[in-house]
Design a protein around this motif. Structure first.
Motif, PDB file in Angstrom:
ATOM      1  N   VAL A   1       0.860  -1.191   0.000  1.00  0.00           N
ATOM      2  CA  VAL A   1       0.000   0.000   0.000  1.00  0.00           C
ATOM      3  C   VAL A   1       0.890   1.234   0.000  1.00  0.00           C
ATOM      4  CG1 VAL A   1      -1.791   1.287   1.235  1.00  0.00           C
ATOM      5  CG2 VAL A   1      -1.794  -1.225   1.273  1.00  0.00           C
ATOM      6  N   GLU A   2       0.808   1.999  -1.087  1.00  0.00           N
ATOM      7  CA  GLU A   2       1.548   3.251  -1.181  1.00  0.00           C
ATOM      8  C   GLU A   2       0.602   4.364  -0.738  1.00  0.00           C
ATOM      9  OE1 GLU A   2       4.372   5.574  -4.409  1.00  0.00           O
ATOM     10  OE2 GLU A   2       3.210   3.818  -5.041  1.00  0.00           O
ATOM     11  N   TYR A   3       1.023   5.094   0.293  1.00  0.00           N
ATOM     12  CA  TYR A   3       0.177   6.120   0.907  1.00  0.00           C
ATOM     13  C   TYR A   3       1.037   7.356   1.170  1.00  0.00           C
ATOM     14  CZ  TYR A   3      -2.760   8.285   4.550  1.00  0.00           C
ATOM     15  OH  TYR A   3      -3.512   9.147   5.310  1.00  0.00           O
ATOM     16  N   GLU A   4       0.691   8.437   0.530  1.00  0.00           N
ATOM     17  CA  GLU A   4       1.420   9.702   0.686  1.00  0.00           C
ATOM     18  C   GLU A   4       2.919   9.515   0.463  1.00  0.00           C
ATOM     19  OE1 GLU A   4       0.193  11.271   4.505  1.00  0.00           O
ATOM     20  OE2 GLU A   4      -1.806  11.773   3.717  1.00  0.00           O
TER      21      GLU A   4
ATOM     22  N   ARG B   1     -10.457  -4.638  -1.097  1.00  0.00           N
ATOM     23  CA  ARG B   1     -11.331  -4.842   0.068  1.00  0.00           C
ATOM     24  C   ARG B   1     -10.532  -4.839   1.366  1.00  0.00           C
ATOM     25  NH1 ARG B   1     -12.102  -9.269   2.805  1.00  0.00           N
ATOM     26  NH2 ARG B   1     -11.452 -10.718   1.151  1.00  0.00           N
ATOM     27  N   GLU B   2      -9.408  -5.544   1.384  1.00  0.00           N
ATOM     28  CA  GLU B   2      -8.598  -5.622   2.604  1.00  0.00           C
ATOM     29  C   GLU B   2      -8.038  -4.250   2.998  1.00  0.00           C
ATOM     30  OE1 GLU B   2      -8.172  -7.990   4.825  1.00  0.00           O
ATOM     31  OE2 GLU B   2      -9.361  -9.458   3.739  1.00  0.00           O
ATOM     32  N   VAL B   3      -7.635  -3.459   2.030  1.00  0.00           N
ATOM     33  CA  VAL B   3      -7.132  -2.109   2.339  1.00  0.00           C
ATOM     34  C   VAL B   3      -8.246  -1.274   2.962  1.00  0.00           C
ATOM     35  CG1 VAL B   3      -6.286   0.044   1.290  1.00  0.00           C
ATOM     36  CG2 VAL B   3      -5.262  -2.158   0.660  1.00  0.00           C
ATOM     37  N   LYS B   4      -9.450  -1.400   2.447  1.00  0.00           N
ATOM     38  CA  LYS B   4     -10.588  -0.667   3.016  1.00  0.00           C
ATOM     39  C   LYS B   4     -10.919  -1.185   4.413  1.00  0.00           C
ATOM     40  CE  LYS B   4     -13.829   2.426   2.537  1.00  0.00           C
ATOM     41  NZ  LYS B   4     -13.475   3.844   2.488  1.00  0.00           N
TER      42      LYS B   4
ATOM     43  N   SER C   1      -6.643   2.706  -5.332  1.00  0.00           N
ATOM     44  CA  SER C   1      -6.623   2.721  -6.793  1.00  0.00           C
ATOM     45  C   SER C   1      -6.710   1.279  -7.280  1.00  0.00           C
ATOM     46  CB  SER C   1      -5.316   3.352  -7.282  1.00  0.00           C
ATOM     47  OG  SER C   1      -4.213   2.528  -6.919  1.00  0.00           O
ATOM     48  N   ALA C   2      -6.810   1.113  -8.582  1.00  0.00           N
ATOM     49  CA  ALA C   2      -6.810  -0.232  -9.149  1.00  0.00           C
ATOM     50  C   ALA C   2      -5.457  -0.885  -8.857  1.00  0.00           C
ATOM     51  CB  ALA C   2      -7.057  -0.174 -10.650  1.00  0.00           C
ATOM     52  N   PRO C   3      -5.471  -2.085  -8.317  1.00  0.00           N
ATOM     53  CA  PRO C   3      -4.207  -2.743  -7.986  1.00  0.00           C
ATOM     54  C   PRO C   3      -3.489  -3.278  -9.221  1.00  0.00           C
ATOM     55  CG  PRO C   3      -6.054  -4.114  -7.346  1.00  0.00           C
ATOM     56  CD  PRO C   3      -6.623  -2.849  -7.882  1.00  0.00           C
ATOM     57  N   THR C   4      -2.167  -3.333  -9.139  1.00  0.00           N
ATOM     58  CA  THR C   4      -1.365  -3.965 -10.187  1.00  0.00           C
ATOM     59  C   THR C   4      -0.663  -5.175  -9.574  1.00  0.00           C
ATOM     60  OG1 THR C   4       0.497  -2.497  -9.750  1.00  0.00           O
ATOM     61  CG2 THR C   4      -1.010  -1.834 -11.495  1.00  0.00           C
ATOM     62  N   LEU C   5      -0.619  -6.240 -10.345  1.00  0.00           N
ATOM     63  CA  LEU C   5      -0.019  -7.480  -9.882  1.00  0.00           C
ATOM     64  C   LEU C   5       1.500  -7.347  -9.808  1.00  0.00           C
ATOM     65  CD1 LEU C   5      -0.454 -10.517  -9.180  1.00  0.00           C
ATOM     66  CD2 LEU C   5      -0.084 -10.972 -11.613  1.00  0.00           C
ATOM     67  N   ILE C   6       2.066  -7.747  -8.682  1.00  0.00           N
ATOM     68  CA  ILE C   6       3.525  -7.801  -8.525  1.00  0.00           C
ATOM     69  C   ILE C   6       4.013  -9.200  -8.862  1.00  0.00           C
ATOM     70  CG2 ILE C   6       5.458  -7.596  -6.928  1.00  0.00           C
ATOM     71  CD1 ILE C   6       3.646  -5.688  -5.256  1.00  0.00           C
ATOM     72  N   GLY C   7       3.387 -10.216  -8.274  1.00  0.00           N
ATOM     73  CA  GLY C   7       3.801 -11.591  -8.502  1.00  0.00           C
ATOM     74  C   GLY C   7       3.052 -12.552  -7.608  1.00  0.00           C
TER      75      GLY C   7
ATOM     76  N   THR D   1      -2.114   2.422  -4.764  1.00  0.00           N
ATOM     77  CA  THR D   1      -2.011   3.655  -3.996  1.00  0.00           C
ATOM     78  C   THR D   1      -3.337   3.849  -3.284  1.00  0.00           C
ATOM     79  OG1 THR D   1      -2.668   4.964  -5.913  1.00  0.00           O
ATOM     80  CG2 THR D   1      -0.313   4.744  -5.523  1.00  0.00           C
ATOM     81  N   ALA D   2      -3.262   4.465  -2.106  1.00  0.00           N
ATOM     82  CA  ALA D   2      -4.466   4.628  -1.293  1.00  0.00           C
ATOM     83  C   ALA D   2      -4.561   6.062  -0.783  1.00  0.00           C
ATOM     84  CB  ALA D   2      -4.442   3.650  -0.127  1.00  0.00           C
ATOM     85  N   THR D   3      -5.805   6.483  -0.571  1.00  0.00           N
ATOM     86  CA  THR D   3      -6.069   7.830  -0.067  1.00  0.00           C
ATOM     87  C   THR D   3      -7.073   7.759   1.073  1.00  0.00           C
ATOM     88  OG1 THR D   3      -7.839   8.141  -1.698  1.00  0.00           O
ATOM     89  CG2 THR D   3      -5.635   8.937  -2.307  1.00  0.00           C
ATOM     90  N   GLY D   4      -7.110   8.837   1.841  1.00  0.00           N
ATOM     91  CA  GLY D   4      -8.028   8.930   2.963  1.00  0.00           C
ATOM     92  C   GLY D   4      -7.249   9.065   4.253  1.00  0.00           C
TER      93      GLY D   4
END
Length: 164
Positions: free
Chosen positions: A42-45, A80-83, A91-97, A114-117
């Protein structure tokens, strides 16, 4: 792990480490397949959110994770888990692996988003840390590999820590 057949109650016979069959030959086979888990960088700020689960006895901080529900897309699980765990919009997630996690019989599906709030921890978590990508440490198992594989293309060479 099953010891008795859930169909006829006969004892199960271990055919392989990951396969148990009914001794009465009713046809039941327990394959002990791994459980899919979404793990989220989760990338935040501009930082990475690492969290501590209140059930953990140690001081380890890790990625946000969660079991993929029946009929749920793993990417939807990540959002869902981030929420649920952080109270953040994603944001829409991108697959790492995708990574084996044999110790827990899981398959880790790593995502970045990336996440906001405003971070609001749910009852599973008791604390979090915001860590700059350049300062992230990684660990030698499933979710640590996902974090490492997200950091490397960005030009960061993270140090690996040993887990006790």
């Amino acid at each position: 792990k099953f010891k008795f057949c859930p169909m006829c109650a006969a004892p199960l016979i271990e055919r392989r480490v990951d396969r148990h069959e009914c001794s009465a030959e009713c046809g039941f086979v327990n394959y002990d397949n791994p459980t899919p888990v979404a793990a989220v960088v989760v990338e935040y700020e501009g930082n990475i959110v690492l969290a501590h689960n209140r059930s953990w006895r140690n001081t380890f901080y890790g990625l946000i994770t969660g079991f993929v529900d029946h009929c749920e897309d793993p990417a939807e699980c990540a959002v869902r888990e981030v929420k649920e765990e952080l109270g953040l919009d994603a944001s829409a997630p991108t697959l790492i692996g995708v990574y084996p996690f044999e110790r827990m019989n899981q398959v880790i599906i790593g995502y970045h988003l990336t996440a906001t709030g405003t971070i609001t921890l749910n009852e599973e978590l008791d604390s979090f840390r915001l860590v700059s990508p350049k300062d992230c440490l990684v660990w030698p198992s499933g979710t640590g590999y996902a974090l490492r594989d997200w950091l490397l293309p960005l030009g960061f060479e993270p140090q690996t820590i040993e887990l006790s």
